[in-house]
Design a protein around this motif. Structure first.
Motif, PDB file in Angstrom:
ATOM      1  N   ASN A  15       0.759  -1.154  -0.116  1.00 34.47           N
ATOM      2  CA  ASN A  15       0.176  -0.101  -0.057  1.00 34.47           C
ATOM      3  C   ASN A  15       0.987   1.199   0.023  1.00 34.47           C
ATOM      4  O   ASN A  15       1.926   1.424   0.885  1.00 34.47           O
ATOM      5  CB  ASN A  15      -1.145   0.094   1.270  1.00 34.47           C
ATOM      6  CG  ASN A  15      -1.915  -1.098   1.327  1.00 34.47           C
ATOM      7  OD1 ASN A  15      -2.556  -1.225   0.218  1.00 34.47           O
ATOM      8  ND2 ASN A  15      -1.714  -1.830   2.230  1.00 34.47           N
ATOM      9  N   LEU A  51      -4.166   7.390   0.881  1.00 31.74           N
ATOM     10  CA  LEU A  51      -3.772   5.966   0.336  1.00 31.74           C
ATOM     11  C   LEU A  51      -3.978   5.813  -1.308  1.00 31.74           C
ATOM     12  O   LEU A  51      -5.252   6.073  -1.449  1.00 31.74           O
ATOM     13  CB  LEU A  51      -4.542   4.833   1.146  1.00 31.74           C
ATOM     14  CG  LEU A  51      -4.479   3.456   0.812  1.00 31.74           C
ATOM     15  CD1 LEU A  51      -3.054   3.002   1.114  1.00 31.74           C
ATOM     16  CD2 LEU A  51      -5.501   2.763   1.713  1.00 31.74           C
ATOM     17  N   ASP A 108      -4.557   3.900  -4.590  1.00 31.60           N
ATOM     18  CA  ASP A 108      -5.362   2.630  -5.207  1.00 31.60           C
ATOM     19  C   ASP A 108      -4.555   2.646  -6.452  1.00 31.60           C
ATOM     20  O   ASP A 108      -5.076   3.256  -7.389  1.00 31.60           O
ATOM     21  CB  ASP A 108      -6.807   2.876  -5.307  1.00 31.60           C
ATOM     22  CG  ASP A 108      -7.479   1.472  -5.839  1.00 31.60           C
ATOM     23  OD1 ASP A 108      -7.258   0.731  -6.633  1.00 31.60           O
ATOM     24  OD2 ASP A 108      -8.418   1.213  -5.219  1.00 31.60           O
TER      25      ASP A 108
END
Length: 193
Positions: free
Chosen positions: A77, A89, A91
């Motif tokens: 991540n 975060l 994606d």
């Protein structure tokens, strides 16, 4: 024994977005992530730069163009800490960002993120201007630690500049008022001024 220079070129969208670089991180795919001051986030694959910029019209874009710290955790991540947009975060599949900001349910305490560190247990330590937040990956919950002027076992100052873990698993936190050693058994700090 030679250097290659990469600079922002206003006419080339595949160039570096800004020449003021404040953070670098190489991920598990050997891509170089570059955080800039007012130029957002860049990803360099060895040939060209891909830019990720804040777009006020897109809530899934980067939260702020001042990227101060970048970390890829053991689950691959990619976390991005900004100076006024909180924690994001990335994606990779959707090429979007999920944001963690103060005031949201189960989130961080400050929009100013100065340090990121994953410890050996997989917890994400987040240094801010209002103390330290710790994301427990097992529960998905955040813990918050801050300075309490009357408590000598609290963090020595709320402005955190660096977080590291030593080979014995001890967490060390640098602040504007000294160094702090975290006591995991008591959730307290020992300060070195």
């Amino acid at each position: 024994r030679r250097f290659t220079h990469y600079k922002h070129d206003p006419g080339d969208p595949n160039s570096l977005s800004n020449d003021v670089i404040v953070s670098l991180f190489i991920d598990h795919e050997q891509k170089l992530w570059v955080g800039t001051y007012f130029g957002g986030l860049n990803c360099f694959d060895g040939r060209s730069f891909k830019r990720f910029l804040h777009n006020p019209a897109d809530p899934n874009s980067l939260s702020d163009n001042r990227v101060w710290t970048i970390l890829e955790d053991s689950g691959h991540n990619l976390w991005v800490g900004t100076l006024r947009g909180g924690l994001s975060l990335y994606d990779r599949k959707r090429q979007t960002f999920r944001h963690f900001r103060p005031g949201g349910p189960n989130s961080i305490c400050s929009n100013y993120i100065s340090a990121l560190k994953e410890d050996r247990n997989g917890a994400l330590w987040i240094g801010t201007e209002r103390g330290v937040d710790v994301l427990d990956v097992k529960t998905g919950r955040f813990l918050h630690f801050e300075n309490a002027p009357t408590d000598t076992n609290s963090l020595s100052h709320n402005t955190v500049t660096q977080i590291t873990e030593d080979p014995a698993g001890n967490i060390w936190i640098a602040t504007l008022h000294g160094l702090n050693l975290f006591d995991r058994s008591a959730n307290t700090f020992r300060s070195f001024g």
